[in-house]
Every structure is written in C-alpha cells, then in structure tokens.
Design a protein around this motif. Structure first.
Motif, mmCIF file in Angstrom:
data_model
loop_
_atom_site.group_PDB
_atom_site.id
_atom_site.type_symbol
_atom_site.label_atom_id
_atom_site.label_comp_id
_atom_site.label_asym_id
_atom_site.label_seq_id
_atom_site.Cartn_x
_atom_site.Cartn_y
_atom_site.Cartn_z
ATOM 1 N N GLY A 206 -50.035 -2.682 -5.784
ATOM 2 C CA GLY A 206 -49.558 -1.760 -6.822
ATOM 3 C C GLY A 206 -49.774 -2.260 -8.237
ATOM 4 O O GLY A 206 -48.894 -2.145 -9.089
ATOM 5 N N MET A 236 -55.451 4.095 -10.527
ATOM 6 C CA MET A 236 -55.063 2.715 -10.800
ATOM 7 C C MET A 236 -56.126 1.952 -11.582
ATOM 8 O O MET A 236 -56.038 0.727 -11.701
ATOM 9 C CB MET A 236 -54.765 1.990 -9.477
ATOM 10 C CG MET A 236 -53.518 2.511 -8.781
ATOM 11 S SD MET A 236 -52.018 2.373 -9.813
ATOM 12 C CE MET A 236 -51.547 0.676 -9.469
ATOM 13 N N HIS A 259 -55.632 7.402 -16.448
ATOM 14 C CA HIS A 259 -54.661 8.479 -16.222
ATOM 15 C C HIS A 259 -53.720 8.530 -17.435
ATOM 16 O O HIS A 259 -53.393 7.483 -18.003
ATOM 17 C CB HIS A 259 -53.875 8.151 -14.943
ATOM 18 C CG HIS A 259 -52.932 9.231 -14.521
ATOM 19 N ND1 HIS A 259 -51.673 9.374 -15.065
ATOM 20 C CD2 HIS A 259 -53.056 10.220 -13.608
ATOM 21 C CE1 HIS A 259 -51.059 10.398 -14.505
ATOM 22 N NE2 HIS A 259 -51.878 10.938 -13.615
ATOM 23 N N TYR A 261 -50.705 8.665 -17.697
ATOM 24 C CA TYR A 261 -49.547 7.772 -17.518
ATOM 25 C C TYR A 261 -49.774 6.447 -18.234
ATOM 26 O O TYR A 261 -48.866 5.916 -18.873
ATOM 27 C CB TYR A 261 -49.329 7.540 -16.018
ATOM 28 C CG TYR A 261 -48.201 6.593 -15.696
ATOM 29 C CD1 TYR A 261 -46.878 7.021 -15.709
ATOM 30 C CD2 TYR A 261 -48.455 5.257 -15.373
ATOM 31 C CE1 TYR A 261 -45.844 6.148 -15.396
ATOM 32 C CE2 TYR A 261 -47.433 4.386 -15.058
ATOM 33 C CZ TYR A 261 -46.115 4.837 -15.071
ATOM 34 O OH TYR A 261 -45.099 3.972 -14.772
ATOM 35 N N TRP A 262 -50.998 5.913 -18.108
ATOM 36 C CA TRP A 262 -51.329 4.653 -18.775
ATOM 37 C C TRP A 262 -51.686 4.904 -20.243
ATOM 38 O O TRP A 262 -51.268 4.166 -21.139
ATOM 39 C CB TRP A 262 -52.514 3.958 -18.072
ATOM 40 C CG TRP A 262 -52.399 3.792 -16.592
ATOM 41 C CD1 TRP A 262 -53.127 4.444 -15.630
ATOM 42 C CD2 TRP A 262 -51.511 2.911 -15.866
ATOM 43 N NE1 TRP A 262 -52.754 4.021 -14.362
ATOM 44 C CE2 TRP A 262 -51.776 3.087 -14.475
ATOM 45 C CE3 TRP A 262 -50.545 1.984 -16.244
ATOM 46 C CZ2 TRP A 262 -51.096 2.377 -13.472
ATOM 47 C CZ3 TRP A 262 -49.870 1.280 -15.256
ATOM 48 C CH2 TRP A 262 -50.133 1.473 -13.892
ATOM 49 N N MET B 3 -46.625 8.947 -10.933
ATOM 50 C CA MET B 3 -46.951 7.550 -11.169
ATOM 51 C C MET B 3 -45.650 6.788 -11.384
ATOM 52 O O MET B 3 -44.880 7.107 -12.281
ATOM 53 C CB MET B 3 -47.817 7.436 -12.420
ATOM 54 C CG MET B 3 -49.128 8.216 -12.346
ATOM 55 S SD MET B 3 -50.371 7.416 -11.311
ATOM 56 C CE MET B 3 -50.965 6.136 -12.442
ATOM 57 N N GLN B 4 -45.419 5.788 -10.556
ATOM 58 C CA GLN B 4 -44.162 5.033 -10.660
ATOM 59 C C GLN B 4 -44.443 3.547 -10.797
ATOM 60 O O GLN B 4 -44.291 2.779 -9.842
ATOM 61 C CB GLN B 4 -43.300 5.320 -9.421
ATOM 62 C CG GLN B 4 -42.758 6.746 -9.447
ATOM 63 C CD GLN B 4 -41.949 7.058 -8.211
ATOM 64 O OE1 GLN B 4 -42.347 6.746 -7.106
ATOM 65 N NE2 GLN B 4 -40.787 7.685 -8.431
ATOM 66 N N PHE B 5 -44.866 3.193 -11.981
ATOM 67 C CA PHE B 5 -45.225 1.800 -12.207
ATOM 68 C C PHE B 5 -44.538 1.246 -13.443
ATOM 69 O O PHE B 5 -45.055 0.339 -14.083
ATOM 70 C CB PHE B 5 -46.748 1.652 -12.304
ATOM 71 C CG PHE B 5 -47.448 2.038 -11.037
ATOM 72 C CD1 PHE B 5 -47.529 1.130 -9.992
ATOM 73 C CD2 PHE B 5 -47.974 3.305 -10.872
ATOM 74 C CE1 PHE B 5 -48.149 1.486 -8.808
ATOM 75 C CE2 PHE B 5 -48.596 3.667 -9.687
ATOM 76 C CZ PHE B 5 -48.685 2.757 -8.649
ATOM 77 N N ASP B 6 -43.386 1.822 -13.785
ATOM 78 C CA ASP B 6 -42.705 1.397 -15.007
ATOM 79 C C ASP B 6 -42.323 -0.087 -14.969
ATOM 80 O O ASP B 6 -42.162 -0.703 -16.020
ATOM 81 C CB ASP B 6 -41.461 2.254 -15.257
ATOM 82 C CG ASP B 6 -41.831 3.666 -15.707
ATOM 83 O OD1 ASP B 6 -43.047 3.953 -15.790
ATOM 84 O OD2 ASP B 6 -40.925 4.461 -15.970
#
Lengths: 402, 402
Positions: A206, A236, A259, A261-262, B3-6
């Motif tokens: 992850g 990722m 993405h 999110y990043w 997305m769950q990478f906090d």
C-alpha cells in the motif's frame, strides 16, 4: 565579522547536502576540459526560432494572461496538450485533473519528500539512483534504502524483502522511487515484467511508486516498455516529467501525473512553495505543442543523441582496457562505467582532470556508500569529436591506475 | 475507487492549509463581480512591448545561455543590476554574493520556514500579516506569535515581551517577520525609529529579521523610510524582494538579500527545491534593467496606482457609514477596512457577493483568530470606475449590517 548562529538552523539544514555534481561542475568549467559530468542537453539542438515564434505569439495574442499570476494547477491549455499526448502515445486515460505543472521536475521530487516523508521514514530507490531525487528525499529526513538492480532494473524480490524488514523494524515505508527509462545514472531501462512485479509489491504494502521519467521520449531504438502509469490499475503511481531534456532546462517546467487524491496535496504544497509556475513559459510550451514543434524537434534530438551515444560507445570499445564495463543505453543522456574493484573513481577524477576530461564519480549515486569503482558519463552535451577524444583520455587515466 | 492512504502523508501535510485567498478568488471569477480580493497588478500597465523586445534580444544574442540550466545563485547580470540599484537608491553596500534569485518571493518565504523552523519553534509576525508568509511558516511547523501594531507598525515593546516569554516557556524564537512598507494587508508603513527598535530587539535575542518588501518601490508620496537592510549593522536582516508587483507576476522571480552566511543555506535548499530559476526570464529582466525600462515603467505604475488609490479613498469618504475606519496607505496595493466590532466580515462577504463586489475577509491575516470585523481591499487591479462603484456597493452591504 564571524556569524555564529548555527543554533538557529532547522533540522532540515543538517540533512541537506550541496549537490556534489553542481560542486564538481564548478571545477570543470574551464574551456579546455571535455566534460561528461553535467546532464545538459546539447545547446545546438535548442529550437531557438520555434521558441521565439511561440513566445512572441503568446505575448502578442495573450499577453495579459502570460504576465499575470496563473492558477496553481498550471496553464489549462498546456495540461490539455500533455493529456492528449500521453493518452495518444502512451495509452493512458488521464484528464487535466490528473496533471499539476511544476517548476522543474526537481520541484516534483521535492514535493514527494515534503508530502510523504517524516524524518526516519523509509524511501526505496535504485542502486544507483538519481542524485537530485535522493537529495530531495534526504532533505525531508528520509532514510534511503537502496535496492540492487540487475539488467532488468530494480530487483522486485529484494524490494519486497526490504519493505518487509522495514515494517518489522517498526519503520514506515513511504514510497518506491524508480527512474524506469534510460535511468540516470545507470542508463538501464526496466522491463515490462519487472515493472509489473514492482507494482505488485507496491500494492501489497500500500505505498505509491514514484515514476521519475525525464528521458522517456528520448528513445533511440528498441521497443518502449509501458509506463508504470499505464500498467497501474490502482492509482498508486505518481509520474514526474520535465521539459528540460527535450525542450529547454532554462524554462524550469515539469509536471506531475497522478490520481487527484495525490495531486490535491501536491497543489497545496505548491501554494506554499511558489504559488504557480511562470505563465509566460507554460503558455509558450502549450503553443509549441499546438504547432507540432514538439514532435518535430524531438525527432531531431533523438537522431543526434543516438549518433553521440554511438560514437561514445565506439570509443569505449576502441580505447577502454579489459575489465572496464558499461551498459549500452537505448536512449537518454547517460551511461555508467564500471571499473575493476580496486579503481576508485574519486582518485581517477583527479587524474582525469589533469588530462582535461571530467565525469561524475559514481559513488554519489549509491545511497549505501558503494559504487566507488563507477562513474557516470553524459553523451548529449559534448560534440562527437569530444566524445571520442574524452573517452580516449579517460581510458588513458584508467590504464595508469590498472 | 476510494483512496485511503491518509496514513502516508507527512506531518507537513497536516499543517498546510489551502490559501483562503486563492479559494475565495475562485468564487469571484464571474465577470460581473468587481473584485478587490486579489493582489494582482493592473494588466493594462504591463510593459508588453518592452518585455517582448528584451526577450527577443536575449534569445537572439544569448539564446544558448537563456535556454540552458543556470547557476543556483541566479543570473550574474541580473544580480549585478539589483546590487547597483539597491546601492544607488537605498544606500546599501551589497555585492552579488549577497543576492540569491528565487522563483518568486513566495519561494523565499518558504525557504525561511524550511531553513529556520523546526515544528514548535516560534516566529513573530505582525497582526495582521501577509497570508502567504504565514502559510509558509506554518507549513514548516512554526508556532506563529502575532504582535500588535500601532500606526508606526509592530510594537517593539510587545515584541520584546513576546520573545522573552517564548524563551521562558523553553521554546525557540527563530525570526521576526515584518512587511515594513505599505504592509499587506494593513497598508501601513513602519517608521524609522520603530525599525531601529525592532532591530535592537533582534540583536538582543540574536534572531534575524525577515524584511519582506514586495511593494517598496511603489511609493506614491511621502518620504521613504530606510530599509531594515540599510539600518542593520550586524548582518541580521534577510530581505525578500519580487518582480511580481512592478514588472510581471507571470515571471515568478524574486530575490533574497542577506549576508553570505544566510545566503549559503538558502542556496543549498534551492538546489533541492528547483535547482535554479528560469534563465530566460532572469536574463530578460536583466536586459530590462540595463535598458532603463524598469525606472521608466515604475513611474507610470506609481502614477496610475496613486490615482486608483485616491479614487478608492474618495469613494470611502463619500459612501462609508460612520464607524468604519481605514488607513491611507502611502503606496502599495492594499488598504484595510475596520468596521464596528459586531460586523463579521465573513457574513458581509456573502452579502457583498450578492451585490457583485468581493474582498478578502481580514480575519485570514490574523494568526491569533481576531480581526473578524476587518477586510482587505486591493486598489490596483480594478478600473477607477469600478473602484468607486465597488466601494459604493460595499458600503451598502455594510449599512445593511449596521
């Protein structure tokens, strides 16, 4: 007046090193020196007149926007051009929300360090790897863990083991840093199967893969391997690009693909770092793409750099003594030389400078303090004649140390 | 895909805020809105043809240098022009070793945070102060301590007390951040005596003063107060400058002036941040100086901005209800309005947007969560007519809340 305020510096300062390459470059500025040390494009190949035309068009047609503040995300037209090109030539399916324009890809590397790394967190990189990346991650306090490479690139098995040990040791793995195409400094390209394996390791633990890809468009021959960004099915991969190698380093423009999110966090840190990149330069590059100049000039550069690489490879064959090895890069700007174990490239450097030829000591690229018998050579900057003559001198220096 | 990478983000990310101003600006992009919210120069005053001439001259005469990597310190010719101007017009005695070119003065602010601040260290700033500075220092983990201002600027007595309490509390004071000329957002200029007092406090505690001076050249009237950099006798002042307000924000060029002891660390972090600033733009600005365009255009801008300020001040006199106060700025781009205590500028903002006029809520500039009855107005961007009409609408909104 003696200044004694070292107690005021932050912990960051203690972690920062001046780039060895830039310090070495200062020694190699004399005109009589043939320098393979920098990573500079050949200035004869800069598309002067095309750039000038685009810049004038931007100033004349859209000057108010070109000279004003822009959005943090970057010029929309430029982002759309990048999207179009990536989707067409690399088979990606991104949109402009996946792209942030950065002030050089070095800024992208710096951002990776700043958004992911707390001091002591672990970053996994290739052995050897790009110094500008390593320095940026170190400045944020990263504990760099170098993973050995074979002819297909970073070992996925060793990567898996290293991440596992990191977790066992209660340290946090943060990301995997790779330069998959015509790697700086090794000149290697990672095969598709290896890319898939590395991605699987990333998914398993992850953590994201940072795909640093400054040279990808400079392929001289052979089949392109798919981008990590293309192979990725789980958002990722964070890809970094730059215009420095195929257009102009003087523009200081790069980009991040990821993405949203990043991207969102990268945008936030860019507001702190410099608000936005230069609108006038972004718009000039967009115009350059729209006019089709990018592909046109890329073909010229590839042609020339292939010739330059070839004459350096021929000279290596001709002059280097037995026991000296190198990889034939399929593109990019660099190749790496490995000498017999007992030859220390720092000592060789002194000898080489006496003969008026310079390189970067390979050691600098190995985060685990190995690689003392290696050196990085750039073949894009010097003339063909100098590429041959420089290798001849370098071979002489090595022979004296054999 | 969620997305769950906090858990991967660094502590920096938790400390970073998106700029409220930039988020608000997105709301105020509609053409019918008169916006006093940004800090944008008037695009009608950009010296289009002068810039174009300089840029073409650079590309034609020195293109190979303009498009190549430059030194981290910045273009020598540009630094020499800045040195010359500062020494002649401000009475400094600096040389080019005292100057680092940055990619915008925001980069200079970011560097201040990064080289000085460990999380929890204390930075002293004005109440209110420039948001871009505050955000940059916060991102590095600074504990911001706001110092009240009177009509002469930051209180040196309260500064002294605050630093003393910080040390008593076993926290580390790191630097004093001031915007001494036509302050953003307050519009105030710090008097000479106060500057000397602040410097004495800095000397007493052995911490540097960051003199952020983006508007200094934009003085409409009155006598210039000496720069902190000029008054300083102990190399404890780090001055930040920018071309964004007097030439073009689209160039993203600023600079740092300081003793080499400080500059050296800023250079090191710049290698990590973006290696160097865009050579083509630095060289264009150098050419612009050499040709005398800077002083010529500066006179035009001062003239126009004075007129724009005056018509905004006249409109304020004419339309604002009793109980609303403002300072007459002697230069710069901004003034601040203080309303009666019970009027919250966040609520006013909603009302004002309905009437198609926008500003920045003053609250954002107060690091101690005060200033809810204040707002910042920019007078440089809108036309004279809009400056009047916008103030009329704003006054109406305020009256409705009285």
């Amino acid at each position: 007046m003696v200044m004694q305020f070292d107690h005021l510096w932050s912990a960051n300062v203690g972690r920062m090193k001046k780039s060895i390459i830039r310090e070495l470059l200062k020694l190699t500025q004399k005109p009589e020196i043939i320098s393979f040390a920098g990573g500079l494009p050949d200035p004869k190949l800069f598309p002067y007149s095309d750039i000038q035309q685009c810049m004038n068009a931007v100033l004349e047609n859209n000057g108010a926007m070109a000279l004003q503040y822009g959005t943090t995300e970057g010029d929309v037209r430029l982002r759309k051009e990048l999207v179009k090109r990536y989707n067409e030539t690399e088979g990606l399916s991104i949109n402009d929300g996946n792209i942030l324009i950065t002030t050089s890809s070095q800024q992208g590397l710096d951002f990776c360090g700043r958004v992911f790394v707390n001091p002591g967190d672990v970053v996994f990189c290739e052995l050897p790897s790009y110094l500008g990346g390593l320095n940026a991650f170190s400045a944020s306090g990263a504990d760099l863990h170098g993973i050995e490479m074979d002819e297909n690139g970073m070992s996925s098995v060793k990567l898996d083991e290293a991440i596992n040990s990191t977790i066992q040791a209660c340290k946090k793995p943060k990301f995997i840093y790779v330069v998959p195409d015509f790697q700086n400094p090794a000149g290697l390209t990672m095969g598709e199967q290896r890319r898939r394996e590395i991605l699987e390791v990333a998914y398993k633990y992850g953590i994201p893969v940072i795909e640093d890809s400054p040279y990808r468009d400079l392929r001289f021959e052979g089949k392109a391997q798919p981008m990590f960004q293309k192979l990725d099915t789980r958002n990722m991969v964070i890809t970094l690009g730059t215009f420095s190698k195929v257009l102009s380093p003087g523009f200081r423009l790069g980009w991040v693909i990821a993405h949203p999110y990043w991207i969102d966090k990268f945008v936030t840190i860019k507001q702190v770092a410099d608000l936005c990149s230069a609108a006038i330069l972004q718009m000039t590059v967009a115009e350059y793409f729209v006019r089709g100049y990018y592909e046109k000039n890329l073909r010229v550069i590839i042609e020339k750099y292939r010739e330059k690489r070839d004459c350096m490879l021929d000279a290596l064959e001709k002059y280097m003594p037995a026991g000296v090895k190198w990889v034939k890069p399929e593109g990019g700007l660099f190749l790496m030389i490995t000498m017999p174990e007992h030859i220390d490239s720092e000592k060789l450097f002194v000898k080489a400078i006496e003969k008026n030829v310079a390189f970067v000591i390979g050691h600098a690229f190995f985060c685990n303090d190995t690689g003392h018998n290696t050196m990085r050579l750039n073949f894009s900057f010097s003339t063909m004649e100098d590429n041959v003559e420089g290798i001849r001198r370098l071979a002489e220096s090595i022979k004296e140390m054999m």
